[in-house]
Design a protein around this motif. Sequence first.
Motif, mmCIF file in Angstrom:
data_model
loop_
_atom_site.group_PDB
_atom_site.id
_atom_site.type_symbol
_atom_site.label_atom_id
_atom_site.label_comp_id
_atom_site.label_asym_id
_atom_site.label_seq_id
_atom_site.Cartn_x
_atom_site.Cartn_y
_atom_site.Cartn_z
ATOM 1 N N ALA A 170 -37.086 1.239 -9.856
ATOM 2 C CA ALA A 170 -36.771 0.644 -11.159
ATOM 3 C C ALA A 170 -37.152 -0.830 -11.188
ATOM 4 O O ALA A 170 -37.705 -1.326 -12.184
ATOM 5 C CB ALA A 170 -35.285 0.823 -11.469
ATOM 6 N N GLY A 171 -36.869 -1.545 -10.092
ATOM 7 C CA GLY A 171 -37.257 -2.951 -10.023
ATOM 8 C C GLY A 171 -38.759 -3.133 -10.039
ATOM 9 O O GLY A 171 -39.278 -4.065 -10.665
ATOM 10 N N ALA A 172 -39.480 -2.242 -9.343
ATOM 11 C CA ALA A 172 -40.943 -2.318 -9.330
ATOM 12 C C ALA A 172 -41.515 -2.069 -10.719
ATOM 13 O O ALA A 172 -42.485 -2.714 -11.133
ATOM 14 C CB ALA A 172 -41.508 -1.312 -8.329
ATOM 15 N N ASP A 173 -40.924 -1.122 -11.457
ATOM 16 C CA ASP A 173 -41.378 -0.875 -12.832
ATOM 17 C C ASP A 173 -41.188 -2.112 -13.694
ATOM 18 O O ASP A 173 -42.063 -2.472 -14.492
ATOM 19 C CB ASP A 173 -40.603 0.299 -13.436
ATOM 20 N N ALA A 174 -40.040 -2.771 -13.531
ATOM 21 C CA ALA A 174 -39.778 -3.976 -14.318
ATOM 22 C C ALA A 174 -40.718 -5.115 -13.932
ATOM 23 O O ALA A 174 -41.093 -5.943 -14.773
ATOM 24 C CB ALA A 174 -38.325 -4.414 -14.139
ATOM 25 N N ALA A 175 -41.120 -5.152 -12.660
ATOM 26 C CA ALA A 175 -41.991 -6.222 -12.175
ATOM 27 C C ALA A 175 -43.465 -5.927 -12.385
ATOM 28 O O ALA A 175 -44.302 -6.814 -12.222
ATOM 29 C CB ALA A 175 -41.737 -6.454 -10.683
ATOM 30 N N GLY A 176 -43.796 -4.688 -12.743
ATOM 31 C CA GLY A 176 -45.203 -4.314 -12.851
ATOM 32 C C GLY A 176 -45.852 -4.153 -11.496
ATOM 33 O O GLY A 176 -47.065 -4.329 -11.362
ATOM 34 N N LEU A 177 -45.055 -3.820 -10.485
ATOM 35 C CA LEU A 177 -45.558 -3.641 -9.127
ATOM 36 C C LEU A 177 -45.934 -2.176 -8.924
ATOM 37 O O LEU A 177 -45.104 -1.288 -9.116
ATOM 38 C CB LEU A 177 -44.488 -4.057 -8.116
ATOM 39 N N ARG A 178 -47.172 -1.909 -8.564
ATOM 40 C CA ARG A 178 -47.646 -0.543 -8.342
ATOM 41 C C ARG A 178 -47.370 -0.131 -6.902
ATOM 42 O O ARG A 178 -47.606 -0.894 -5.976
ATOM 43 C CB ARG A 178 -49.158 -0.440 -8.603
#
Length: 480
Positions: free
Chosen positions: A239-247
Amino acid sequence: MGWGKTVTDQVDAVDQRTNEEIIRCRDDIRPVYFALDPSGTEPSFKLSESSTCTWAQADKSFGPKELRHRIEPWLTALLQSEHLSLLVGSGLIHAVHRLSTKKPLPGMDPLPFGEMTREIETEVERIAQAIGRGKGNFEDQVRAASELLRGLEIIAAANPDDTAASKRASSLRADLTTALGLFAESILAGERSLISAPAEQRKEAFNYLVSFLMSFGSRSGTRERLQLFTTNYDRYIEAGADAAGLRFIDRFVGTLAPVFRASRLDVDLHYNPPGIRGEPRYLEGVARFTKLHGSVDWLDYDGAIRRIGLPFGATDTAPFLAAAGAKGVNATRLMIYPNAAKDRETAAYPYVELFRDFAASICRPNSTLFCYGYSFGDEHINRVIEDMLTIPSAHLVVISYDDPLDRIMGMYNRLARHSQITLLIGGHLGDLPTLVDNYLPKPAIDRTTLRMAELLKARWGTEVNDGNASPAPSTDERSF
């Protein structure tokens, strides 16, 4: 490790904490202990009576500013290691949940296993004592119940006329299925409490989670990808990666129901900067991701490990297990370590592939492993870390809110490779907001920062005094 702690265990852990902080970095010969100075109007600390160091005096207090000058450049340099890995334990999830809800993370209380409860509890107690955990948790229960079930099934198969063994196996299988279903629901309950938290608190928690992840994920384009590992079953990090735009690049391939592949596909993205000739660079904002103990949305069916479309914080897993289209699928097919799926060697697959990735990533020259919120309670992980430290150029950074069972310091003293280990332990140093605000480098390494560092270096030089670094040198050290 994951979600094995009950609320009582969490409270006990809090009660065992002290206000003492532990730091060992840079040229510290031994760990430095210090505690909050109650006489100060702002957060300030004083060395403990038994500690001495070159950067602080026993009769003078110091604060986050002095600690930042010592810690931040060191961590920034380590983050630019040739090979960088991050191991995240349940401590990160507890921190994010508490930030968003102001409450402890819901735990999973031990469950009775019918007539086999006494045998299982005896084995759980033995396991806990063997690894120095103090108390057994739900994960230990599931592990013991799974092993006992396998033994009963072997007895029943060898003695088909023994109906008692068959009945005991069937009863334990039903109890274990129920327990794993409740275990999965407890994981989802933690996700639900995050998304149902007050908007402002949830936003603050996600901002800190994103900043934390991007401090590690913002690798320079000439450096290898971040290797991110977690022992958690939940999907806070995703969820944090989605918010950060981290693939994330993991072992799953596909769109509707991605399939876990034993062959690690090095699918990656590169780009050529404008005006630059030569080898392409890595595209920014990409990391490799491995969930060492499985995930609540991994399912074993149709001859493969698949990731199903289980919504974040779903109220029940049953409808989504049924939607998978596999006959006879239940909670025992969820790949949350350990599990009771018996049609494959689950101890070997898929977990052997995940731990192979872990060992291959950290056991390399010029490799740095950051551990945050990991209590060193899993011996199979600890052994790989110990092997990593046999490489002289490898480095381990341990950041933790506390060490109630003395496992971190016990490991540090036992390995005797002190120059290869950095310690940041305590309610101040290991606190997620404090860590992000003061001690982790900013989550971007861009050309503007580097140019500014070069300009400041040309104007004022780069001399740094451990306790009193000027603004210019502090910025310059970010370019490591």
